[in-house]
Write a protein that holds these residues in place. Structure first.
Motif, PDB file in Angstrom:
ATOM      1  N   PRO A   1      26.237   8.270  50.284  1.00 46.32           N
ATOM      2  CA  PRO A   1      25.714   6.833  49.320  1.00 46.32           C
ATOM      3  C   PRO A   1      26.784   8.106  48.248  1.00 46.32           C
ATOM      4  CG  PRO A   1      23.941   9.496  49.687  1.00 46.32           C
ATOM      5  CD  PRO A   1      24.986   8.999  50.985  1.00 46.32           C
TER       6      PRO A   1
ATOM      7  N   HIS B   1      29.761   9.173  42.415  1.00 40.32           N
ATOM      8  CA  HIS B   1      31.159   8.410  41.840  1.00 40.32           C
ATOM      9  C   HIS B   1      32.423   9.450  41.410  1.00 40.32           C
ATOM     10  CE1 HIS B   1      27.723   5.741  41.135  1.00 40.32           C
ATOM     11  NE2 HIS B   1      28.966   4.511  41.279  1.00 40.32           N
TER      12      HIS B   1
ATOM     13  N   MET C   1      30.778  -1.987  51.039  1.00 37.50           N
ATOM     14  CA  MET C   1      30.628  -1.849  49.736  1.00 37.50           C
ATOM     15  C   MET C   1      30.221  -3.291  49.970  1.00 37.50           C
ATOM     16  SD  MET C   1      31.147  -1.815  46.295  1.00 37.50           S
ATOM     17  CE  MET C   1      30.605  -0.354  46.086  1.00 37.50           C
TER      18      MET C   1
ATOM     19  N   ILE D   1      23.238  -3.024  47.405  1.00 40.14           N
ATOM     20  CA  ILE D   1      24.165  -2.008  46.314  1.00 40.14           C
ATOM     21  C   ILE D   1      23.244  -3.186  44.877  1.00 40.14           C
ATOM     22  CG2 ILE D   1      26.180  -2.058  45.173  1.00 40.14           C
ATOM     23  CD1 ILE D   1      25.647  -0.841  48.106  1.00 40.14           C
ATOM     24  N   ARG D   2      23.234  -4.569  45.500  1.00 44.19           N
ATOM     25  CA  ARG D   2      22.691  -4.782  43.242  1.00 44.19           C
ATOM     26  C   ARG D   2      21.789  -4.097  43.393  1.00 44.19           C
ATOM     27  NH1 ARG D   2      22.654 -10.054  45.487  1.00 44.19           N
ATOM     28  NH2 ARG D   2      24.595 -10.407  44.928  1.00 44.19           N
TER      29      ARG D   2
ATOM     30  N   ALA E   1      20.341  -1.352  44.749  1.00 48.17           N
ATOM     31  CA  ALA E   1      20.210   0.895  44.090  1.00 48.17           C
ATOM     32  C   ALA E   1      20.775   0.057  43.537  1.00 48.17           C
ATOM     33  CB  ALA E   1      21.170   0.367  45.663  1.00 48.17           C
ATOM     34  N   ARG E   2      21.136   0.002  42.256  1.00 50.74           N
ATOM     35  CA  ARG E   2      21.854  -0.053  40.904  1.00 50.74           C
ATOM     36  C   ARG E   2      20.870  -0.697  40.527  1.00 50.74           C
ATOM     37  NH1 ARG E   2      27.276  -4.310  41.528  1.00 50.74           N
ATOM     38  NH2 ARG E   2      28.556  -2.739  42.671  1.00 50.74           N
TER      39      ARG E   2
ATOM     40  N   SER F   1      29.271   3.494  50.685  1.00 52.31           N
ATOM     41  CA  SER F   1      29.507   3.655  48.874  1.00 52.31           C
ATOM     42  C   SER F   1      28.508   4.001  48.242  1.00 52.31           C
ATOM     43  CB  SER F   1      29.167   1.676  48.682  1.00 52.31           C
ATOM     44  OG  SER F   1      28.776   1.536  47.989  1.00 52.31           O
TER      45      SER F   1
ATOM     46  N   ASP G   1      27.992   3.546  45.522  1.00 50.93           N
ATOM     47  CA  ASP G   1      26.892   2.802  44.724  1.00 50.93           C
ATOM     48  C   ASP G   1      24.843   2.689  45.433  1.00 50.93           C
ATOM     49  OD1 ASP G   1      28.118   2.534  42.747  1.00 50.93           O
ATOM     50  OD2 ASP G   1      28.422   0.012  42.376  1.00 50.93           O
ATOM     51  N   LEU G   2      25.522   2.962  46.526  1.00 52.15           N
ATOM     52  CA  LEU G   2      24.084   3.162  47.082  1.00 52.15           C
ATOM     53  C   LEU G   2      23.400   4.590  46.639  1.00 52.15           C
ATOM     54  CD1 LEU G   2      25.194   3.569  51.204  1.00 52.15           C
ATOM     55  CD2 LEU G   2      23.099   1.770  50.003  1.00 52.15           C
TER      56      LEU G   2
ATOM     57  N   SER H   1      19.028   8.467  43.505  1.00 46.39           N
ATOM     58  CA  SER H   1      19.370   8.703  44.755  1.00 46.39           C
ATOM     59  C   SER H   1      18.781   8.840  45.343  1.00 46.39           C
ATOM     60  CB  SER H   1      21.173   9.922  44.794  1.00 46.39           C
ATOM     61  OG  SER H   1      21.511   9.696  45.588  1.00 46.39           O
TER      62      SER H   1
END
Length: 270
Positions: free
Chosen positions: A7, A10, A37, A44-45, A47-48, A85, A87-88, A104
């Motif tokens: 995860p 970034h 991703m 992903i959506r 998680a964000r 990803s 973004d996880l 996270s």
């Protein structure tokens, strides 16, 4: 079955790892299954969204999206499965009010529970983070935000404001606590693979005993050219409209990209 959740975080070599997998797909496919991703957009959506609004309802929505996604994965495969990803872990701090990676750990705990339910209690699960020294991580995030949003803080101010966001090791430890007895949590530091031929991809493959035979060196991309952060900050602080500022930043970045300043040869240092 062995599943590895990656995860992010970034700006810790995640894109380099993922580009390496895609570039060497023909060689890697017999050795490793991997999901990027673009193959799990609903996950992903969700998680964000949870990182922006960490409410139980949004964590439940993430779990439902993750469970639906993994239903489509073959449980009889013998190859390790990597789900990767950044973004996880949710959105990068500094965007849309997100201040840290606090999302996270609960996201990964819910993903681990979903994997155990889907594939059974004997499933081997690793949660593997990539991390980075705090100041280096902050500089990289700062540069990304300068490019993408109208950030007007200088780096020293930014560093002070987002000090807690850089405590990546604390998030790793928190995740380990939440999934204790269910999954193993580990982390690889980006600095430890600086100057190596395969970079973060090589670090991952070595960590999990996957052969690197037949994989050519990978160039380092997304290198921050000298002086560009200052140029972008000047634009962000100007009285230009957002549209004009975006175009001005695009021209600057394209100029440096065309000159090769954003890429280093394989084996270079980042």
């Amino acid at each position: 079955m062995h599943v590895i959740l990656h995860p992010g975080f970034h700006k810790t070599g995640t894109s380099s790892l993922q580009r390496g997998l895609a570039a060497h797909d023909a060689v890697m496919s017999p050795r490793l299954r991997y999901v990027l991703m673009t193959e799990m957009p609903d996950v992903i959506r969700a998680a964000r969204k949870y990182s922006r609004k960490p409410k139980p309802l949004n964590l439940t929505a993430f779990g439902q999206a993750f469970d639906t996604f993994i239903q489509g994965l073959n449980a009889d495969e013998t190859r390790p499965l990597l789900i990767t990803s950044e973004d996880l872990s949710g959105l990068i701090p500094g965007k849309y009010g997100v201040e840290t990676y606090a999302a996270s750990s609960p996201l990964m705990a819910r993903a681990v529970d979903g994997l155990l339910t889907r594939f059974g209690p004997k499933t081997k699960i690793d949660v593997w983070y990539t991390t980075r020294a705090p100041e280096a991580w902050q500089r990289s995030v700062y540069y990304q935000l300068l490019r993408g949003v109208r950030l007007t803080d200088d780096f020293t101010s930014f560093q002070n404001i987002w000090a807690n966001a850089a405590r990546l090791d604390d998030v790793v430890a928190q995740t380990a606590q939440l999934v204790e007895g269910k999954a193993h949590v580990d982390a690889g530091r980006l600095e430890s693979c600086s100057g190596t031929a395969l970079g973060p991809l090589g670090m991952f493959l070595d960590r999990y005993g996957i052969s690197t035979e037949g994989l050519p060196p990978l160039p380092i991309e997304n290198v921050q050219p000298h002086g560009v952060a200052e140029e972008l900050l000047k634009i962000n602080r100007s009285n230009m409209s957002d549209e004009v500022a975006t175009e001005a930043k695009r021209r600057i970045l394209n100029r440096h990209r065309s000159a090769g300043a954003t890429t280093q040869p394989a084996g270079g240092s980042k």
